[in-house]
Enzyme design. Structure first.
Site, PDB file in Angstrom:
ATOM      1  CG  ASP A 152      42.526  38.362  39.986  1.00 15.69           C
ATOM      2  OD1 ASP A 152      41.407  38.202  39.473  1.00 15.69           O
ATOM      3  OD2 ASP A 152      42.696  38.616  41.201  1.00 15.69           O
ATOM      4  CG  HIS A 179      40.495  38.215  44.293  1.00 12.52           C
ATOM      5  ND1 HIS A 179      40.901  37.838  43.034  1.00 12.52           N
ATOM      6  CD2 HIS A 179      39.544  37.315  44.659  1.00 12.52           C
ATOM      7  CE1 HIS A 179      40.226  36.753  42.672  1.00 12.52           C
ATOM      8  NE2 HIS A 179      39.390  36.419  43.635  1.00 12.52           N
TER       9      HIS A 179
END
Ligand code: APR
Length: 317
Positions: A152, A179
């Protein structure tokens, strides 16, 4: 530099193979133990011909898992099934929960002192599964259990530097939360170098980062999810962790760990300081702007539920 053994579980997979290559090129590992239920002997034979000093060994089948793990300082886990189009990361739960639980039981038995990095999705649930499993064995150390969210951050850094014309290697965007989907929250207000976004840009960039995994799943059209970028991001996390284990100061990464930074959830991704025993310190969130505060508040029910789902899998099977 001390000897550093890295065990990679799921080493023959889409993430496992490029991650094995990157770890073979790493300066800080001395031994790379590859484990998979299939195809790993060939992967190790292939990789062992690269002329870097890291010693590569292969282990296959549950009866060889103990030998793979014995003496490991770092265990990296991408074993499991990946997403297909139309699936969320949470849809992987039923298959991957059991895989992670079984692998973690072996880690708890054979190398309870190792730092563990979990890539297997849904990370928001598999990290709590690992914590609860280790706790039930009496060997849980929250400083040594890390959910890998580095992809990310890598995506945020890439997208923001391109959109804003920044130097990619100097761009750093912290990403907090979890996530999966809306639990992924880039802190664009804390971008290095300082960068301003209009409200519309902030919303669009946040959604682009949250949706990036799904874009890859759709582009691969049934052949899996992110593997090369995931391996790249996990290699960065592993290298930082090894640097910390070797006593290097000031190594920071964002990661999903046990945390009291946000009172409503026991696990949360934020910036952490890495040290000789894993996570040395979980850092605070810094100052969030109004957009980020609202996004944080609205993600919490999803994050909380996905964490609880993992805890329940072990506590009330
Ligand atoms: N023990 C060890 N390895 C296993 C096990 C197990 N019990 N079960 C599956 N594997 C191995 C498979 O044999 C395969 O080599 O895990 C590997 C998974 O590889 P892929 O199917 O190519 O999946 P990949 O794209 O690497 O993703 C794996 O990481 O990011 C996450 O969402 C992703 O959960 C998925 C995982």
């Amino acid at each position: 530099c001390e000897a550093r053994k890295v065990a990679l579980l799921g080493a023959a997979g889409g993430i496992g193979q490029p991650l094995a290559l990157l770890l073979k090129m790493n300066k800080f590992a001395t031994e790379l133990a590859l484990y998979d239920i299939a195809n790993v002997v060939g992967v190790a034979a292939d990789l062992s011909h690269c002329n870097t000093p890291v010693e590569v060994t292969a282990y296959t089948g549950p009866e060889e898992l103990g030998a793979c793990l014995k003496g490991a300082d770092l265990v990296v886990i991408p074993a499991g099934v990946p997403r297909k189009p139309g699936m969320t990361r949470d849809d992987l739960f039923n298959t991957n929960a059991g895989i992670v639980q079984a692998l973690i039981q072996a880690v708890g038995k054979h190398c309870p002192q190792a730092v563990i990095e979990i890539i297997t999705n849904p990370v928001n649930s598999t990290v709590p599964i690992a914590a609860e499993t280790l706790k039930s064995m009496g060997v849980y150390d929250p400083k040594k259990l890390i959910g890998v969210t580095s992809l990310d951050i890598v995506r945020a850094n890439t997208f923001v530097s391109k959109e804003k014309g920044l130097d990619m290697k100097d761009t750093d965007v912290p990403v907090i939360g979890g996530h999966a989907g809306a639990t992924i929250l880039p802190l664009l207000s804390q971008t290095t170098p300082p960068t301003s976004f209009t409200d519309a840009e902030k919303k669009a960039m946040t959604e682009k980062i949250q949706n990036a995994g799904t874009v890859v799943v759709e582009a691969k059209a049934g052949k899996g999810s992110a593997t090369l970028s995931m391996a790249y991001a996990a290699a960065r996390m592993a290298e930082s962790t090894l640097l910390g284990l070797n006593g290097e100061p000031n190594i920071y990464e964002c990661a999903f760990v046990q945390s009291d930074v946000v009172a409503e959830v026991p696990f949360f991704a934020s910036k952490v300081l890495l040290g000789p025993h894993g996570v040395a310190k979980v850092m605070g969130l810094g100052e969030l702007d109004a957009f980020e505060q609202a996004a944080l508040a609205s993600m919490l029910p999803q994050l909380k539920a996905e964490i609880q789902k993992g805890l329940d899998f072990v506590k009330n099977p």
